[in-house]
Write an enzyme that holds these catalytic residues in place. Structure first.
Site, PDB file in Angstrom:
ATOM      1  N   LYS A 226       0.586   4.642   6.952  1.00 30.18           N
ATOM      2  CA  LYS A 226      -0.072   5.260   6.416  1.00 30.18           C
ATOM      3  C   LYS A 226       1.135   6.636   5.882  1.00 30.18           C
ATOM      4  CE  LYS A 226      -3.128   2.174   4.487  1.00 30.18           C
ATOM      5  NZ  LYS A 226      -3.207   1.210   3.056  1.00 30.18           N
TER       6      LYS A 226
ATOM      7  N   SER B  93       0.852  -1.507  -0.146  1.00 30.55           N
ATOM      8  CA  SER B  93       0.135  -0.364   0.601  1.00 30.55           C
ATOM      9  C   SER B  93       0.948   1.260   0.413  1.00 30.55           C
ATOM     10  CB  SER B  93      -1.324   0.717   1.399  1.00 30.55           C
ATOM     11  OG  SER B  93      -0.123  -0.049   2.916  1.00 30.55           O
TER      12      SER B  93
END
Length: 242
Positions: A124, A54
């Protein structure tokens, strides 16, 4: 022989008798080293392993990053553009398989000499902080407080915003004490966009942040720092933060 010489010889003999063999001191030395490693993990720096794609290409699956855990303890809050590790806010990882480390991996993970497989953490990029309005229209660009972001870190072939799935189009204002996070591999990241129905409405509580990832430490061929991209420093973008 003088009394002084006799006393010096007796003292030297006592030291010789008191000196313990190295093999007897080794467990103590190992214990001290483990305690130091545990303290470093708890308060200073911890290693984390990247479990998914990701954050490509910034981070690859299997990379080991070092995370600064010290500055949040002094009240520092995550800033736009930082790559952060945070505890699962509300079952974001419920469908992810749980790793089964062997006993050695468990011990090394516990003391921080290798990433812990048991911890449910995510990584993230922070794109918006409290007071910011962040939005995606069409394929982008992503906007923060009306400013278009130039995002060279977005995975090659991806668009900054996604139009063909639920959650990819949005306009939200970040509440106090929360963050909006997104992966660099925009079309392969289950981030804030896709958890807007959870108890936090997709926002990550600042209190869940473990720390900022500041360097890729392993493998050695990928060693690199993780600075804040220049686009987050453009004039006017910070005007909305309380």
């Amino acid at each position: 022989m003088s009394d002084v010489a006799t006393a010096e010889r007796a003292e030297a003999g006592g030291r010789a008798r008191r000196q313990r063999p190295f093999w007897k001191e080794l467990p103590l030395l190992i214990g001290i080293a483990l305690v130091i490693a545990l303290l470093i993990k708890t308060f200073l720096v911890q290693a984390f392993s990247i479990p998914s794609d990701s954050m490509q290409n910034t981070l690859q699956r299997g990379d080991r990053v070092l995370v600064d855990k010290l500055t949040p303890r002094f009240g520092s809050k995550p800033e736009r553009g930082e790559v952060v590790v945070f505890r699962d806010p509300d079952d974001w990882l419920k469908d992810e398989p749980t790793a089964k480390p062997n006993p050695v991996q468990k011990v090394l993970g516990f003391i921080g000499l290798m990433p812990s497989a048991a911890e449910k953490d995510l990584i993230k990029r922070v794109v918006a902080v409290a007071g910011d309005t962040v939005e995606c229209k069409g394929t982008g660009p992503l906007k923060v407080n009306g400013k278009e972001l130039d995002e060279p870190y977005v995975f090659q072939g991806n668009t900054p915003c996604t139009v063909d799935d639920q959650g990819g189009q949005f306009r939200v204002t970040v509440p106090e004490g929360k963050l909006w996070v997104m992966g660099d591999h925009r079309q392969n990241s289950a981030d804030s966009r896709y958890h807007q129905q959870d108890k936090n409405h997709g926002f990550v509580p600042v209190g869940n942040v473990v720390g900022r990832a500041f360097v890729v430490a392993w493998p050695l061929g990928r060693w690199n720092t993780l600075p804040v991209p220049d686009t987050f420093g453009q004039p006017g973008i910070k005007g909305a933060r309380p």
